[in-house]
Design an enzyme around this catalytic site. Structure first.
Site, PDB file in Angstrom:
ATOM      1  N   GLU A   1      -8.994   0.413   0.820  1.00 15.77           N
ATOM      2  CA  GLU A   1     -10.039  -0.550   0.473  1.00 15.77           C
ATOM      3  C   GLU A   1     -11.086   0.049  -0.454  1.00 15.77           C
ATOM      4  O   GLU A   1     -11.702  -0.652  -1.246  1.00 15.77           O
ATOM      5  CB  GLU A   1     -10.767  -1.001   1.751  1.00 15.77           C
ATOM      6  CG  GLU A   1      -9.900  -1.648   2.793  1.00 15.77           C
ATOM      7  CD  GLU A   1     -10.611  -1.648   4.142  1.00 15.77           C
ATOM      8  OE1 GLU A   1     -10.704  -0.581   4.770  1.00 15.77           O
ATOM      9  OE2 GLU A   1     -11.081  -2.711   4.552  1.00 15.77           O
TER      10      GLU A   1
ATOM     11  N   GLN B   1       0.817  -1.217   0.000  1.00 19.91           N
ATOM     12  CA  GLN B   1       0.000   0.000   0.000  1.00 19.91           C
ATOM     13  C   GLN B   1       0.846   1.260   0.000  1.00 19.91           C
ATOM     14  O   GLN B   1       0.348   2.339  -0.313  1.00 19.91           O
ATOM     15  CB  GLN B   1      -0.972  -0.040   1.199  1.00 19.91           C
ATOM     16  CG  GLN B   1      -0.407   0.347   2.568  1.00 19.91           C
ATOM     17  CD  GLN B   1       0.333  -0.747   3.286  1.00 19.91           C
ATOM     18  OE1 GLN B   1       1.133  -1.453   2.695  1.00 19.91           O
ATOM     19  NE2 GLN B   1       0.116  -0.883   4.578  1.00 19.91           N
TER      20      GLN B   1
ATOM     21  N   GLY C   1      -7.527   7.419   5.051  1.00 20.81           N
ATOM     22  CA  GLY C   1      -7.111   6.197   4.356  1.00 20.81           C
ATOM     23  C   GLY C   1      -8.027   5.883   3.190  1.00 20.81           C
ATOM     24  O   GLY C   1      -9.222   6.172   3.230  1.00 20.81           O
TER      25      GLY C   1
END
Lengths: 765, 157
Positions: free
Chosen positions: A725, A479, A722
């Site tokens: 996902e 990531q 973030g």
């Protein structure tokens, strides 16, 4: 906010050169020493009592050092609901459940010995559909559910197969339906899928002669591995060291502790030896987690003007044979059950149900792909029935600043509408391109699914020459954590990024991080690192003030020098300050500079057990996906012509890395939309390799445009949130919506395989 | 298992190994020569993470028995760079951000290297065909394609 120097720039990945030259060390490239190899014996029935295990022939096989069965492991293991034995004792609950483990001098000898283990079962009736498993007459899979240890935010129903029932009640759903002009009710189904990181699960364990246990693991969260192993094996934490390395992809399957404990009792028998277990691809697919299948019923009430007044959502999840994460996925999907929409009246029941299928678990999105599939498909149905543009329905109901989630949490820092508009513009929304062509849009939201007190910490050591070491407990699984965290440290310290060193964690030397999951690291670890940097910077100023006999308020630091803003001749180099600073008289001022920072959420609460109301979200990240497709009516093949992804990152710390996540997540989502489905036959996983389980390859990847939206997150480091996902979540519904647009046929499940699409075309004729 | 002496060129150096000729080249590279850049992802020739070149052709080393490389030239990812001198493909992967978890990257780079060795001016379709045996779960492939196109340009100069 002052102008940013490093945050917001696409600096080169910290790990780029290592990875492109093949010198990057993954866990299997690291441990060396006298070694034993472990292999598992797996159950051949999906549900059965173990009558007898005969290990004598295996023990006698040349090269075999030991064979263990379930009774050799003292305790169960689990994260939220502690329901699993390392090796099955008394009964097996899924096909392929490990029942014995062999350690041998070669992997080949271990594999041969496994074949010599004889296990007799009394097969029990199995249950493979969670809807059947909820019925009163279903075979009970966990007879002892009532006695399992559990975190008290989950609600199992002992005597049934229900591992968790999450209830949510917001507003007055009956009143909401009474206000509606139209009520729509549909059923949806999302099948199991698999993460398939290219690196499988691996672990190696060494019981040192000093009584210390060293664990090398592909785990995403070394601190959790240490915590769970300490509990399961009654070892104090300071006697367990968990070493992480670069991880070859995680996507949730390497969260928790899945393989490490299997080899610990073997290691204890052979102190000094490294006992290694490497899952092959088949073991990885069948023996770790699958994404839980979801059977759902969705009922929405909507006014003629497009405003949704009520939602009733029933979700029945296939938790599989054990559910350590499943119970929490079901909870997260429950408290997020309105998706990206502000709906005043909601009734949700979300059930995690044991079956005799492979263990269900988290996959990128933690329930959001599965849950929002239904929401985003039903929006299309609403639009169709009211004859309103589906984009308009999304705009009317989409969350804005001040909206409340299903759990009643007020969202801030939101620009969902901009995400929708961006993808709509990109795909030329509203313009019909021809017969059998269609366009679709879907939206998304996700917050990290974490306990309200999931913490993080960081240490920054300033070296004598003014360079810095950043020490954190987060893991690097692709990531870009190392790079992003370095950028945040560089920004906060005002030290150039090339003077900052950062490494992957080792629990003996790096500080605590709860887990590297849930798209939370940029926010949580980023905040800890920013605080540690501010702490170190504070020390630099205090020491400089003392050295220069100047008030701190008059000083400034440019990364190399601290000087007085009133008299630039009053100055000291960072070396003078950081290298055991002393006065010109020789009297010492300060020793080495060590900055520390920690973080725990203060904006989260428990949820009411009856209504599910409270604040479950650390932050909310919104986004949208647009798709354009063409369908071949003769073959049912769906060709995706273009994809557009927009995610609100708050502040992209590293735009290139953000875009990589957007592209990667979008294609993973597309892969699930078109190809991926784990197939079971009475619990036996049928497609457990890359030949039978296809994922996207480069030659079937369409054109993608990705857009980073930046609505700053007030409490995130430099406004960041973030996004790891999120890019996956809206892809399957966007593609399905586009296929529906092309064919005027509803699809309530995916993947949209040629077979499924062709059949639907034939049925329509 | 009967051992056999196998002679081959490994990254341009002659090597000799006395081993089971049925052992996979992948295992021999990793375990006997400690060349850890070549990765095991499936063991069945499905994922491409173990791609190496044998006599200039890309192969899945997990499917090649050691005995098959007798007299051949085997090239691994470790041969592409020398100190801080990186191959233009590697530089392009770094520049375009075609790296995430990095587990597929060595195999990906080797497949691209084999392609450009044999076809210095590939079309986009030829690139996709050449890389179609290399699975990547992280990237969505876009940056990988861009990196190979960039490498084509820089190799022209």
């Amino acid at each position: 906010m002052a102008e940013l120097k490093t945050v917001g720039t696409s600096v080169q990945r910290k790990d780029a050169i290592e990875k492109v030259t093949g010198s990057a060390q993954f866990i299997e490239d690291r441990y060396m020493g006298p070694m034993l190899h472990a292999k598992m014996k797996k159950s051949t029935v999906a549900h059965g009592k173990i009558k007898n295990i005969n290990i004598e022939k295996a023990k006698a096989h040349p090269g075999v050092k030991a064979v263990l069965t379930g009774k050799d492991y003292p305790n169960k293991i689990g994260l939220y609901l502690i329901d699993r034995d390392f090796l099955a004792i008394e009964k097996v609950r899924f096909w392929g459940e490990p029942v014995a483990v062999v350690a041998a001098v070669t992997e080949k000898a271990a594999a041969e010995a496994v074949e010599l283990i004889e296990v007799e079962y009394d097969e029990l009736p199995g249950v493979f559909d969670p809807r059947e498993s909820m019925k009163d007459d279903a075979p009970i899979i966990h007879e002892d559910l009532g006695s399992y240890e559990i975190v008290p935010i989950f609600y199992p129903k002992p005597g049934t197969n229900i591992a968790n029932h999450f209830k949510l009640r917001k507003g007055d759903v009956e009143k909401g339906f009474a206000e509606a002009d139209v009520v729509i009710e549909k059923e949806y189904y999302v099948p199991q899928m698999q993460h398939v990181p290219i690196e499988t699960h691996k672990a190696a364990v060494q019981w040192g002669l000093d009584g210390k246990l060293t664990v090398w693991s592909t785990a995403q969260s070394p601190n959790v591995v240490r915590q769970l192993l300490a509990k399961s094996f009654d070892i104090p934490m300071h006697k367990i060291r968990v070493i992480s390395s670069y991880i070859g992809g995680g996507f949730g399957c390497k969260a928790g502790a899945s393989v490490e404990g299997l080899v610990i009792p073997l290691a204890k028998m052979f102190p000094g030896y490294i006992v290694r277990i490497v899952f092959n691809r088949e073991e990885d697919m069948q023996g770790t987690f699958t994404r839980q299948a979801l059977f759902s019923k969705l009922k929405t009430g909507v006014r003629k003007d497009g405003r949704i007044t009520a939602l009733e959502y029933e979700m029945i999840w296939d938790g599989g044979a054990y559910t350590e994460y499943g119970v929490n996925i079901v909870r997260a999907a429950g408290y997020s059950s309105t998706g990206a929409y502000d709906i005043p009246n909601v009734k949700t029941d979300s059930y995690c149900v044991y079956t005799n299928n492979s263990i269900g678990g988290p996959v990128r999105g933690f329930g959001m792909c599965e849950m929002q599939w239904g929401i985003e498909r039903q929006i299309e149905e609403i639009a169709k029935q009211l004859d309103i543009d589906p984009l308009e329905v999304r705009m009317i109901n989409g969350m804005k600043k001040g909206s409340t989630t299903a759990a009643g949490q007020v969202v801030q820092d939101v620009d969902y509408h901009k995400c929708l508009k961006t993808v709509a513009d990109q795909i030329g929304w509203g313009k019909k391109e021809g017969k059998f062509r269609g366009k679709g849009i879907a939206g998304l939201v996700k917050c990290p699914a974490q306990p309200s007190n999931a913490a993080s910490s960081a240490i920054i050591r300033i070296n004598e020459d003014g360079t810095a070491h950043v020490m954190i407990g987060a893991t690097e699984m692709g990531q870009g954590m190392l790079t992003v965290i370095s950028q945040i440290a560089s920004e906060a310290l005002n030290i150039p990024i090339d003077k900052i060193d950062i490494k992957v964690p080792d629990t003996d030397f790096t500080p605590y991080e709860w887990q590297s999951v849930g798209s939370r690291i940029t926010y949580t670890c980023g905040t800890s690192v920013k605080r540690a940097a501010e702490d170190a910077l504070g020390q630099i100023y205090r020491i400089a003030a003392d050295l220069l006999e100047t008030p701190q308020a008059d000083l400034t630091f440019d990364g190399k020098m601290v000087y007085s803003t009133k008299d630039p001749e009053i100055k000291a180099t960072i070396r003078e300050i950081a290298d055991s600073c002393k006065k010109c008289t020789g009297e010492g001022i300060a020793g080495p500079i060590i900055g520390r920072g920690s973080f725990v959420p203060t904006n989260m609460t428990n949820l009411d057990p009856e209504t599910g109301q409270g604040n479950p979200g650390l932050f909310y990240c919104f986004g949208a996906t647009g798709a354009e497709v063409e369908v071949d009516p003769e073959t049912g093949v769906v060709t995706v012509l273009q994809l557009a992804a927009a995610i609100d990152a708050g502040q992209a710390v590293n735009p290139q890395l953000c875009k990589s996540q957007l592209h990667g997540g979008t294609i993973m989502g597309l892969s699930t939309a078109l190809y991926e489905e784990v197939k079971f036959d009475k619990g036996v996983m049928l497609n457990r390799n890359f030949t039978d389980y296809k994922i996207s390859t480069i030659d079937n990847t369409p054109h993608i445009e990705s857009f980073i939206i930046e609505t700053p997150e007030t409490n995130g480091p430099y406004g960041a949130r973030g996004i790891g996902e999120q890019p996956m979540i809206a892809v399957a519904p966007a593609v399905a919506n586009a296929v529906c647009d092309a064919l005027d046929i509803e699809f309530n499940t995916f993947p949209l395989t040629p077979e499924k699409v062709w059949k639907a075309i034939q049925d329509k004729k | 298992m009967k051992k056999q002496v196998v002679n081959f060129l490994l990254n341009s150096e002659p090597v000799k190994i006395d081993a089971d000729p049925a052992e996979s080249l992948l295992n021999v590279l990793r375990e006997n020569f400690n060349l850890f850049g070549t990765k095991a992802g499936c063991g069945r020739g499905e994922c491409g993470a173990c791609t190496v070149l044998i006599d200039g052709m890309p192969v899945n080393s997990c499917l090649v028995p050691l005995g098959k490389v007798e007299g051949c030239s085997v090239e691994t990812i470790e041969n592409l760079s020398s100190g801080e001198q990186y191959h233009p493909i590697q530089e392009a992967f770094v520049e375009k951000g075609a790296i995430q978890c990095g587990f597929c990257t060595p195999g990906m780079v080797m497949s691209a290297y084999a392609l450009l060795k044999n076809n210095p001016q590939p079309t986009s379709l030829e690139i996709k065909t050449a890389i179609s045996g290399n699975l990547c779960r992280c990237s969505g492939y876009k940056q990988i394609e861009e990196a190979i196109l960039l490498a084509v340009e820089s190799l022209k100069d």
